[in-house]
Motif scaffolding. Sequence first.
Motif, PDB file in Angstrom:
ATOM      1  N   ASP A   1       7.879  16.176   8.375  1.00 29.96           N
ATOM      2  CA  ASP A   1       8.856  15.420   9.420  1.00 29.96           C
ATOM      3  C   ASP A   1       8.329  14.599  10.295  1.00 29.96           C
ATOM      4  O   ASP A   1       8.916  13.683  10.699  1.00 29.96           O
ATOM      5  N   ALA A   2       7.103  14.990  10.851  1.00 34.00           N
ATOM      6  CA  ALA A   2       6.682  14.143  11.747  1.00 34.00           C
ATOM      7  C   ALA A   2       5.570  12.919  10.958  1.00 34.00           C
ATOM      8  O   ALA A   2       5.090  12.087  11.723  1.00 34.00           O
ATOM      9  N   TRP A   3       5.430  12.832   9.774  1.00 32.99           N
ATOM     10  CA  TRP A   3       4.583  12.169   9.319  1.00 32.99           C
ATOM     11  C   TRP A   3       5.187  10.515   9.378  1.00 32.99           C
ATOM     12  O   TRP A   3       4.223   9.483   9.207  1.00 32.99           O
ATOM     13  N   PRO A   4       6.446  10.405   9.052  1.00 28.59           N
ATOM     14  CA  PRO A   4       6.856   9.054   8.827  1.00 28.59           C
ATOM     15  C   PRO A   4       6.538   8.312  10.364  1.00 28.59           C
ATOM     16  O   PRO A   4       6.154   7.023  10.554  1.00 28.59           O
ATOM     17  N   GLN A   5       6.749   9.236  11.449  1.00 30.33           N
ATOM     18  CA  GLN A   5       6.253   8.355  12.843  1.00 30.33           C
ATOM     19  C   GLN A   5       4.901   8.247  12.848  1.00 30.33           C
ATOM     20  O   GLN A   5       4.773   7.150  13.413  1.00 30.33           O
ATOM     21  N   HIS A   6       4.386   9.154  12.430  1.00 24.72           N
ATOM     22  CA  HIS A   6       2.719   9.090  12.235  1.00 24.72           C
ATOM     23  C   HIS A   6       2.244   7.616  11.753  1.00 24.72           C
ATOM     24  O   HIS A   6       1.457   6.795  12.331  1.00 24.72           O
ATOM     25  N   CYS A   7       2.881   7.517  10.591  1.00 19.97           N
ATOM     26  CA  CYS A   7       2.632   6.222   9.656  1.00 19.97           C
ATOM     27  C   CYS A   7       3.102   5.014  10.404  1.00 19.97           C
ATOM     28  O   CYS A   7       2.447   3.920  10.333  1.00 19.97           O
TER      29      CYS A   7
ATOM     30  N   ILE B   1       1.069  -1.191  -0.014  1.00 23.60           N
ATOM     31  CA  ILE B   1       0.054  -0.045  -0.051  1.00 23.60           C
ATOM     32  C   ILE B   1       0.784   1.248   0.069  1.00 23.60           C
ATOM     33  O   ILE B   1       1.703   1.442   0.788  1.00 23.60           O
ATOM     34  N   ALA B   2       0.544   2.072  -1.043  1.00 24.89           N
ATOM     35  CA  ALA B   2       1.434   3.330  -0.951  1.00 24.89           C
ATOM     36  C   ALA B   2       0.700   4.260   0.223  1.00 24.89           C
ATOM     37  O   ALA B   2      -0.436   4.975  -0.080  1.00 24.89           O
ATOM     38  N   PHE B   3       1.241   4.524   1.206  1.00 22.32           N
ATOM     39  CA  PHE B   3       0.706   4.980   2.385  1.00 22.32           C
ATOM     40  C   PHE B   3       1.356   6.534   2.738  1.00 22.32           C
ATOM     41  O   PHE B   3       2.408   6.519   3.319  1.00 22.32           O
ATOM     42  N   SER B   4       0.453   7.368   2.282  1.00 23.10           N
ATOM     43  CA  SER B   4       0.934   8.729   2.612  1.00 23.10           C
ATOM     44  C   SER B   4       0.726   9.035   3.903  1.00 23.10           C
ATOM     45  O   SER B   4       1.224   9.936   4.703  1.00 23.10           O
TER      46      SER B   4
END
Length: 442
Positions: free
Chosen positions: A68-74, A27-30
């Motif tokens: 910058d916070a999105w990878p941690q959220h994902c 899944i391409a997960f944005s």
Amino acid sequence: MRQSMIDLPSRLLLNLEPWRNAAHWRIAFSGGLDSTVLLHLLASLAKSESLPPLSAVHIHHGLQAAADAWPQHCQAICNALGVPLLIERVTVQPGASLERAARDARYAVFSALTQTNDVLLTGQHRDDQAETLLFRLLRGAGVRGLSAMPAQRPVGQGTLVRPLLDISRAELEAYAQAHQLTWIEDPSNQDRQFSRNYLRHQVMPLLTGRWPQAQASMARSAAHLREAQGLLDELAQIDLAQANTPHDFQWLGLPSLELAPLAALSAARQRNAISHWLEAFTQLPDSDHWSGWTDLCEAASDASPIWRLANGELHRSAGRVWWLSGHWLRTPMIGADWQAPSSTLRLADNGRVMFAGHTPCGSLRIAYRQGGEVMHLADRGHRDLKRLLNERAVPGFVRGRLPLLFRGDELLAVANLPGLDGNGQDGWKLHWQPTGEDLGLS
């Protein structure tokens, strides 16, 4: 039963049925609404259904501080759902369109990751499809462009699938709220300098305010246009089959078509067939820049017209059109002494030559045509090389790079041309492979 009356998980499974035997679903997960709902749906279905192994990939573009916070959220979402996540950081090349550059960087990763029998799943939905149609309509796209996003297409060595194209954003939001999902709201999605955001926030609300079914209708139109494009592709294949005739220069290994069957078609069918054929080789010009094809077709019979395109050139010669790119567009070096004529001689930007049979004696060299060369033929005496090439209808673009074998000033052979390529009595012939690949020689 209408599909819209079936619950969302069942509709998703139905859309993914052709790929149930894939090796892997990624899944391409944005982290946005669409991909979050898709990920949650699939992770939930995997508990009760036999699905391929699931994983997710998040592309970090680094274009804004908030990202910058999105990878941690994902990562937190994937951990909670038990889905492995790969985080890939990319560098977006500066250019006129930041949207296009980010997309190119993203899809370069997707292509590299997607192996044979893998499926990459993306979360575009029906509202996105309507926006795409409207955006391309305003840019003057043709039938292919107005087909909008296909439900599936090749990517890397596998397949990209968009299983939510018949589902509205409102339905995805309802599912997310019902399951208390959290997702990222990309601040750039509010920037109305971007054309798509302008359409989404300014234009679409006006359209749906007057025509509530506008997005569904536009997505349906895109499907009709996609079907029409399929028919145009079938017509192109029929027309190209008529022009894909055998010829005496197959050994060149170049894509080519016989011009006469194409010239007999209407102008629209010509463009359709040639577009279909060229699509594998180059970016195509828009409809206002097809005069190059007309000029190529209508040039005098003794001319050698060229149509220059983004990734190469289309040449007309010997009754055919030829696609040239790469080293074919570079002028080869004038010549080279053949120090060890029993071996293969590699030619700069021009493949290689070798002998079949015995090797002629003497000091040998390979050179290219400069004009004025004369060759002695046992049964015809001395003949101009130009006339000999004309007799054999050698394509114009080949003439300057055909390897010629000299001993001193004597022209002994012209590679690959029957009757000129060697000495039958002495038992040798000069073979040329125009590229470094072993294409075989006829």
